[in-house]
Design an enzyme around this catalytic site. Structure first.
Site, PDB file in Angstrom:
ATOM      1  N   GLN A 126      95.336  84.953  31.359  1.00 51.42           N
ATOM      2  CA  GLN A 126      93.872  85.012  31.269  1.00 51.42           C
ATOM      3  C   GLN A 126      93.233  84.449  32.544  1.00 51.42           C
ATOM      4  O   GLN A 126      93.269  83.240  32.761  1.00 51.42           O
ATOM      5  CB  GLN A 126      93.417  84.187  30.062  1.00 51.42           C
ATOM      6  N   GLU A 244      89.875  84.097  20.599  1.00 49.35           N
ATOM      7  CA  GLU A 244      90.691  83.003  21.130  1.00 49.35           C
ATOM      8  C   GLU A 244      90.420  81.713  20.350  1.00 49.35           C
ATOM      9  O   GLU A 244      91.339  80.999  19.971  1.00 49.35           O
ATOM     10  CB  GLU A 244      90.379  82.792  22.623  1.00 49.35           C
ATOM     11  N   SER A 381      85.456  73.810  26.200  1.00 45.64           N
ATOM     12  CA  SER A 381      85.552  72.419  25.740  1.00 45.64           C
ATOM     13  C   SER A 381      84.743  72.225  24.452  1.00 45.64           C
ATOM     14  O   SER A 381      83.834  72.997  24.136  1.00 45.64           O
ATOM     15  CB  SER A 381      85.048  71.471  26.827  1.00 45.64           C
ATOM     16  N   ASN A 382      85.099  71.162  23.710  1.00 42.02           N
ATOM     17  CA  ASN A 382      84.423  70.936  22.423  1.00 42.02           C
ATOM     18  C   ASN A 382      82.942  70.627  22.599  1.00 42.02           C
ATOM     19  O   ASN A 382      82.129  70.949  21.727  1.00 42.02           O
ATOM     20  CB  ASN A 382      85.145  69.822  21.655  1.00 42.02           C
TER      21      ASN A 382
HETATM   22  C1  LIG Z   1      95.980  73.284  29.231  1.00 45.75           C
HETATM   23  C2  LIG Z   1      94.872  74.208  29.649  1.00 45.75           C
HETATM   24  C3  LIG Z   1      95.078  75.573  29.636  1.00 45.75           C
HETATM   25  C4  LIG Z   1      94.075  76.441  30.071  1.00 45.75           C
HETATM   26  N1  LIG Z   1      94.333  77.793  30.124  1.00 45.75           N
HETATM   27  C5  LIG Z   1      93.418  78.621  30.660  1.00 45.75           C
HETATM   28  C6  LIG Z   1      93.735  80.009  30.873  1.00 45.75           C
HETATM   29  O1  LIG Z   1      94.835  80.479  30.545  1.00 45.75           O
HETATM   30  N2  LIG Z   1      92.809  80.801  31.462  1.00 45.75           N
HETATM   31  C7  LIG Z   1      91.578  80.330  31.830  1.00 45.75           C
HETATM   32  O2  LIG Z   1      90.780  81.118  32.339  1.00 45.75           O
HETATM   33  N3  LIG Z   1      91.247  79.022  31.661  1.00 45.75           N
HETATM   34  C8  LIG Z   1      92.137  78.162  31.095  1.00 45.75           C
HETATM   35  N4  LIG Z   1      91.846  76.835  30.932  1.00 45.75           N
HETATM   36  C9  LIG Z   1      90.558  76.345  31.450  1.00 45.75           C
HETATM   37  C10 LIG Z   1      89.580  75.872  30.385  1.00 45.75           C
HETATM   38  O3  LIG Z   1      88.988  76.961  29.722  1.00 45.75           O
HETATM   39  C11 LIG Z   1      88.535  74.979  31.121  1.00 45.75           C
HETATM   40  O4  LIG Z   1      89.237  73.815  31.542  1.00 45.75           O
HETATM   41  C12 LIG Z   1      87.380  74.594  30.228  1.00 45.75           C
HETATM   42  O5  LIG Z   1      86.566  75.699  29.953  1.00 45.75           O
HETATM   43  C13 LIG Z   1      86.521  73.464  30.871  1.00 45.75           C
HETATM   44  O6  LIG Z   1      86.134  73.826  32.162  1.00 45.75           O
HETATM   45  P1  LIG Z   1      86.370  72.851  33.403  1.00 45.75           P
HETATM   46  O7  LIG Z   1      87.794  72.410  33.379  1.00 45.75           O
HETATM   47  O8  LIG Z   1      85.871  73.534  34.620  1.00 45.75           O
HETATM   48  O9  LIG Z   1      85.499  71.541  33.095  1.00 45.75           O
HETATM   49  P2  LIG Z   1      83.936  71.391  33.372  1.00 45.75           P
HETATM   50  O10 LIG Z   1      83.219  72.622  32.979  1.00 45.75           O
HETATM   51  O11 LIG Z   1      83.754  70.874  34.753  1.00 45.75           O
HETATM   52  O12 LIG Z   1      83.566  70.241  32.333  1.00 45.75           O
HETATM   53  C14 LIG Z   1      83.862  68.851  32.574  1.00 45.75           C
HETATM   54  C15 LIG Z   1      83.332  68.044  31.379  1.00 45.75           C
HETATM   55  O13 LIG Z   1      81.892  68.198  31.285  1.00 45.75           O
HETATM   56  C16 LIG Z   1      81.536  68.673  29.996  1.00 45.75           C
HETATM   57  N5  LIG Z   1      80.411  69.605  30.111  1.00 45.75           N
HETATM   58  C17 LIG Z   1      80.270  70.599  31.028  1.00 45.75           C
HETATM   59  N6  LIG Z   1      79.118  71.280  30.828  1.00 45.75           N
HETATM   60  C18 LIG Z   1      78.515  70.697  29.753  1.00 45.75           C
HETATM   61  C19 LIG Z   1      77.303  70.951  29.038  1.00 45.75           C
HETATM   62  N7  LIG Z   1      76.490  71.954  29.380  1.00 45.75           N
HETATM   63  N8  LIG Z   1      77.022  70.169  27.969  1.00 45.75           N
HETATM   64  C20 LIG Z   1      77.860  69.158  27.590  1.00 45.75           C
HETATM   65  N9  LIG Z   1      79.021  68.869  28.240  1.00 45.75           N
HETATM   66  C21 LIG Z   1      79.348  69.622  29.293  1.00 45.75           C
HETATM   67  C22 LIG Z   1      82.774  69.381  29.470  1.00 45.75           C
HETATM   68  O14 LIG Z   1      82.816  69.396  28.075  1.00 45.75           O
HETATM   69  C23 LIG Z   1      83.898  68.517  30.043  1.00 45.75           C
HETATM   70  O15 LIG Z   1      84.101  67.401  29.226  1.00 45.75           O
HETATM   71  C24 LIG Z   1      92.817  75.938  30.487  1.00 45.75           C
HETATM   72  C25 LIG Z   1      92.599  74.555  30.470  1.00 45.75           C
HETATM   73  C26 LIG Z   1      93.605  73.691  30.065  1.00 45.75           C
HETATM   74  C27 LIG Z   1      93.343  72.210  30.094  1.00 45.75           C
END
Ligand SMILES: Cc1cc2nc3c(=O)[nH]c(=O)nc-3n(C[C@H](O)[C@H](O)[C@H](O)COP(=O)(O)OP(=O)(O)OC[C@H]3O[C@@H](n4cnc5c(N)ncnc54)[C@H](O)[C@@H]3O)c2cc1C
Length: 396
Positions: A126, A244, A381-382
């Site tokens: 993905q 998903e 994220s949650n």
């Molecule tokens: C083990 C693992 C497997 C994964 N596999 C895939 C995959 O196969 N393909 C893929 O495309 N992605 C994958 N992901 C990525 C995952 O979808 C993202 O990590 C996730 O969407 C969070 O994005 P970020 O890491 O950029 O964190 P950020 O978006 O930078 O967020 C950082 C923190 O800020 C909080 N936050 C951000 N915006 C807001 C808001 N508006 N309101 C409140 N809180 C907020 C978030 O909840 C989080 O706690 C994977 C991640 C992990 C850890």
């Protein structure tokens, strides 16, 4: 909805149980039970055994090669696989891109990709997240420039689970930099063998290699590999995310882990009695069991609505939040029950004759606890799921 199993359901349950018991290689079940890092071949072996039986796609309609099972049958199947410690079905093809292809794909895309997902000739990954575009996915910058019948794709994806195993990636790209963020995105199917693609591993806190960075440098992708209309990729991407988040709830897996937690707590002693008899610990186990039971019923309601033709809505966010929190609580309680036996970070290598440091049931539990920190992050994220509920359900 009636949850009493009918005679036909019980016969189906016996059929699934017999098949899983007689077909699942015991060493595979053992590796999965110990939370060992499974090899690509482990997943493929189990998937192909199921597919040979006609059960490769439990969630697909029959016309596309799926089982056409109703929610109760899917529930029974998941339960029996979890009880037997079968490896999970790899979701990227079956649960994620498969339904996108049979819902929005062209006849040629359906004819080519669906059989290859079923036979696991293609392993999918993905390509959504990018550095700086995770929660704010619509800000993604990987660009696809038109060049005759092709796109030229350049960008950087991250956290791409099992990209190192993958033959294909479903990928969100920006085809129009001038449009509003959600309207300039398209959904492409990219062959991972195309020149210009580099996969770089990321080693996670459990010392496993599950996630990767994927660099795309001038990757030529035929326009025939675009799903649906150019610029409408966000619609297909959201459809996929709904599916998903439902699968991430992992109710059957949590039920199996809860059974294991009780076995461990029964065996471990606290002040002369079994830990399970300790009122404080028993209280924690009961509390997570009640949460899990509630989640199970909610999951079944969502499955039933889906089968009745309703798409998966914001309920998927609810399942994702509760399912991921419950997974974390159970793995935490397992470590608490194991006490200092949980502390060694040990994975006895296969074929090793080193004596394990604790009881057999302690193996791999710390890795499982550490890896499960990610459940509240992946799939959106949650905190983001709570925002969705606030907006879509509570109207805030
Ligand atoms: C083990 C693992 C497997 C994964 N596999 C895939 C995959 O196969 N393909 C893929 O495309 N992605 C994958 N992901 C990525 C995952 O979808 C993202 O990590 C996730 O969407 C969070 O994005 P970020 O890491 O950029 O964190 P950020 O978006 O930078 O967020 C950082 C923190 O800020 C909080 N936050 C951000 N915006 C807001 C808001 N508006 N309101 C409140 N809180 C907020 C978030 O909840 C989080 O706690 C994977 C991640 C992990 C850890």
């Amino acid at each position: 909805m009636n949850l009493e199993l009918s005679d036909a359901d019980r016969a189906f349950q016996a059929e699934v149980r017999d098949f899983v018991r007689s077909s699942l290689p015991p060493e595979l079940a053992e590796r999965n039970r110990r939370h060992m890092h499974l090899a690509k071949q482990d997943y493929v072996t189990w998937h192909r055994l199921l597919n040979k039986r006609g059960w490769g796609a439990p969630n697909w309609p029959k016309e596309f090669g799926g089982t056409g099972w109703n929610p109760v049958q899917r529930y029974i199947f998941d339960e029996e696989c979890a009880i037997a410690d079968a490896p999970p079905l790899v979701p990227f093809g079956i649960s994620m891109v498969g339904p996108v292809i049979y819902t929005f794909g062209t006849p040629a895309q359906k004819a080519h990709y669906l059989p290859r997902i079923l036979s696991m000739e293609d392993w999918w990954c993905q390509g959504y997240s990018e550095p700086g575009s995770g929660s704010d996915l619509a800000s993604l910058r990987t660009r696809a420039e038109s060049d005759g019948d092709d796109y030229i794709v350049t960008g950087h994806k991250i956290w791409t689970t099992q990209a190192h195993f993958a033959d294909m990636m479903f990928c969100l790209v920006r085809t129009d930099a001038q449009a509003k963020p959600q309207e300039g995105i398209s959904f492409l199917l990219i062959d991972m063998k195309t020149p210009g693609i580099t996969v770089r591993p990321i080693i996670s806190i459990d010392e496993g290699h599950g996630v990767n960075e994927v660099f795309l440098d001038g990757v030529r992708v035929p326009k025939a590999n675009r799903i649906g209309q150019e610029g409408k990729g966000w619609t297909y991407a959201k459809f996929l995310l709904g599916n998903e988040r439902t699968t991430i709830a992992e109710v059957s897996t949590s039920k199996q882990r809860l059974r294991r937690l009780k076995t461990i707590a029964r065996a471990e002693m606290a002040q002369g009695a079994s830990l399970l008899e300790d009122p404080a610990f028993r209280d924690k186990v009961a509390s997570v069991e009640i949460e899990l039971l509630a989640l199970e019923y909610t999951n079944l309601r969502v499955l039933a609505a889906e089968t009745a033709g309703k798409g998966v809505g914001p309920e998927a966010s609810m399942l994702k939040i509760r399912g991921s929190e419950i997974q974390q609580t159970i793995t935490e309680l397992v470590c608490e029950a194991l006490g200092y036996y949980a502390a060694p970070f040990e994975h006895a290598p296969e074929g090793s004759n080193l004596a394990p440091l604790g009881p057999d049931y302690a193996q791999g539990r710390m890795e499982s606890f550490l890896y499960n920190r990610a459940t509240t992050i992946y799939g959106g994220s949650n905190e983001i799921q709570r925002n969705i509920i606030a907006k879509m359900v509570l109207g805030l």
